[in-house]
Design a protein around this motif. Structure first.
Motif, short mmCIF file in Angstrom:
data_model
loop_
_atom_site.label_atom_id
_atom_site.label_comp_id
_atom_site.label_asym_id
_atom_site.label_seq_id
_atom_site.Cartn_x
_atom_site.Cartn_y
_atom_site.Cartn_z
N UNK A 124 0.84 -1.20 0.00
CA UNK A 124 0.00 0.00 0.00
C UNK A 124 0.87 1.25 0.00
N UNK A 125 0.24 2.40 -0.12
CA UNK A 125 0.98 3.66 -0.20
C UNK A 125 1.68 4.03 1.09
N UNK A 126 1.06 3.74 2.23
CA UNK A 126 1.72 4.03 3.50
C UNK A 126 3.01 3.24 3.63
N UNK A 127 2.95 1.95 3.32
CA UNK A 127 4.16 1.14 3.38
C UNK A 127 5.24 1.68 2.45
N UNK A 140 12.75 3.96 6.11
CA UNK A 140 13.44 2.84 6.77
C UNK A 140 14.72 2.48 6.00
N UNK A 141 14.62 2.45 4.67
CA UNK A 141 15.80 2.11 3.88
C UNK A 141 16.91 3.15 4.03
N UNK A 142 16.53 4.42 4.10
CA UNK A 142 17.54 5.45 4.33
C UNK A 142 18.23 5.26 5.68
N UNK A 143 17.51 4.75 6.66
CA UNK A 143 18.13 4.44 7.94
C UNK A 143 19.05 3.23 7.83
N UNK A 160 7.96 18.48 6.28
CA UNK A 160 6.77 17.92 5.64
C UNK A 160 5.64 18.96 5.73
N UNK A 161 4.77 19.01 4.73
CA UNK A 161 3.65 19.95 4.82
C UNK A 161 2.70 19.61 5.96
N UNK A 162 2.18 20.64 6.61
CA UNK A 162 1.31 20.43 7.76
C UNK A 162 -0.08 19.96 7.35
N UNK A 163 -0.48 20.21 6.11
CA UNK A 163 -1.86 19.94 5.70
C UNK A 163 -2.00 18.67 4.87
N UNK A 164 -1.11 17.73 5.07
CA UNK A 164 -1.18 16.48 4.32
C UNK A 164 -2.14 15.49 4.98
N UNK A 165 -2.43 14.40 4.25
CA UNK A 165 -3.12 13.27 4.87
C UNK A 165 -2.18 12.64 5.89
N UNK A 166 -2.72 12.10 6.93
CA UNK A 166 -1.92 11.68 8.08
C UNK A 166 -0.91 10.58 7.74
N UNK A 167 -1.14 9.83 6.67
CA UNK A 167 -0.21 8.74 6.31
C UNK A 167 1.20 9.26 6.11
N UNK A 168 1.34 10.45 5.54
CA UNK A 168 2.67 11.02 5.32
C UNK A 168 3.40 11.19 6.64
N UNK A 169 2.68 11.64 7.64
CA UNK A 169 3.27 11.86 8.97
C UNK A 169 3.57 10.53 9.64
N UNK A 170 2.66 9.59 9.53
CA UNK A 170 2.86 8.27 10.13
C UNK A 170 4.13 7.62 9.61
N UNK A 171 4.38 7.74 8.31
CA UNK A 171 5.57 7.12 7.73
C UNK A 171 6.86 7.65 8.36
N UNK A 172 6.82 8.90 8.77
CA UNK A 172 8.00 9.52 9.40
C UNK A 172 8.13 9.07 10.85
N UNK A 173 7.05 9.19 11.63
CA UNK A 173 7.12 8.84 13.04
C UNK A 173 7.29 7.33 13.24
N UNK A 174 6.78 6.52 12.32
CA UNK A 174 6.95 5.07 12.39
C UNK A 174 8.42 4.69 12.39
N UNK A 175 9.24 5.54 11.79
CA UNK A 175 10.68 5.28 11.70
C UNK A 175 11.48 6.04 12.75
#
Length: 365
Positions: free
Chosen positions: A58-61, A68-71, A84-99
């Protein structure tokens, strides 16, 4: 009732080709990591203009695997920052905090709804490692100034291309403007599967190889695990369906633009703020967002008149319960957009009668 989006009508448009593709997969007896994946990845890379496409669940993954790969490759570490833009869909933010990375929220431009290029540099610190742009609503978020900032500060440019399949900047497709891009093929997207699906595009061979392993339990060779990965693979059925729809995508994007042009030229109600189109090549109209101070009243009025709508999105990420540490933060432009935005019907299967009716009803509000 004019639906906000009829996925059945979109699927019916290519029904015979989709049935043929599904039957081909069923008859093959091979349902994961086979020739359908290989064909779609090859065709999508050619269409985007990049070297590598890596299908995933999926897109979130897709976005999670990029960071994750950059890490894993040593470019980022826990606590590093991503603008990151503040007005995005939350998935963009989740991808960052997940890592275990830190999102640095930057306000958008009220004219474009994309990250404000003039507010980025002041937020760059020694811990900043990337700028993640989001081509929100189908409009290109990339600017030459953003590209220059990435070069000046040696930052990775990550694209969230979930909503912008087919969008271009100076002839170059989004998804091939930065170092890596995450794509969602959620059914409602411009290029949508019949279920969840996603992909990463990049010209970085090492990054693509790492992501392919991470999404396959961390393995590039059977039963040999270099990373602690997860199962996040694009299945053969979805790959085959996506490949069918990919070959019609340019036509579908043009149909979306035709609908958008009619809206722009004919919606005349002064209470309605239309999206500003600066370059028609830089917008593929995944959504058609209008703004209205009395947004909720407008939505109820359209519903009463048989017109489906949606709000993208009613609550910005920094006001969500899951990120309550940010709930006190004031981001007035983001909050204004989220309080006034309303998406009206937009798809490549709308009839002229439906489009005229929507305009008529909006102009009478």
């Amino acid at each position: 009732m004019i639906p906000f989006l009829s996925l059945k009508q979109i699927t019916d448009k290519y029904s015979s080709e989709i049935h043929e593709a599904v039957a081909r997969v069923i008859d093959s007896g091979w349902y994961l990591q086979g020739i359908e994946n290989e064909k779609f990845e090859t065709d999508y890379s050619k269409w985007i203009g990049c070297k590598h496409t890596v299908g995933c669940a999926n897109g979130l993954d897709a976005l999670i695997w990029i960071f994750r790969a950059y890490k894993e490759l040593g470019y980022m570490k826990d606590g590093d920052e991503v603008i990151v833009p503040a007005n995005t869909y939350i998935a963009t933010i989740i991808a960052i905090t997940e890592n275990n990375l830190v999102p640095v929220l930057v306000e958008p431009s009220i004219d474009t709804y994309q990250i404000d290029e003039n507010l980025i540099e002041e937020r760059i610190t020694k811990r900043t490692k990337a700028i993640c742009i989001v081509h929100l609503y189908g409009q290109c978020a990339y600017t030459e100034k953003i590209g220059e900032l990435c070069k000046k500060y040696n930052l990775k440019l990550v694209e969230d291309n979930a909503q912008a399949h087919g969008c271009k900047f100076n002839g170059v497709m989004t998804g091939n403007l930065g170092d890596a891009a995450g794509h969602s093929f959620y059914p409602g997207k411009n290029l949508g599967a019949l279920g969840d699906a996603g992909a990463v595009t990049t010209n970085d061979t090492a990054l693509a190889t790492c992501i392919r392993s991470l999404a396959n339990y961390g393995s590039a060779k059977k039963y040999v695990f270099e990373y602690v990965g997860r199962n996040s693979r694009l299945d053969e059925l979805q790959a085959a369906i996506l490949d069918v729809k990919l070959h019609h995508l340019d036509e579908d994007v043009q149909l979306r633009k035709d609908v958008a042009r009619y809206y722009v030229e004919n919606i005349k109600n002064p209470k309605i703020v239309l999206p500003k189109i600066f370059d028609w090549d830089q917008h593929v109209f995944h959504l058609f967002p209008i703004r209205c101070e009395k947004r909720d009243r407008l939505q109820a009025y359209l519903t009463e008149n048989g017109i489906g709508t949606n709000i993208h999105y009613p609550i910005p990420p920094h006001k969500q319960e899951c990120y309550k540490e940010w709930n006190h933060v004031s981001l007035p432009v983001t909050e204004l957009i989220h309080a006034t935005e309303l998406s009206i019907p937009m798809s490549p299967v709308m009839t002229e009668e439906e489009i005229r009716r929507i305009v008529e009803v909006i102009n009478n509000f």
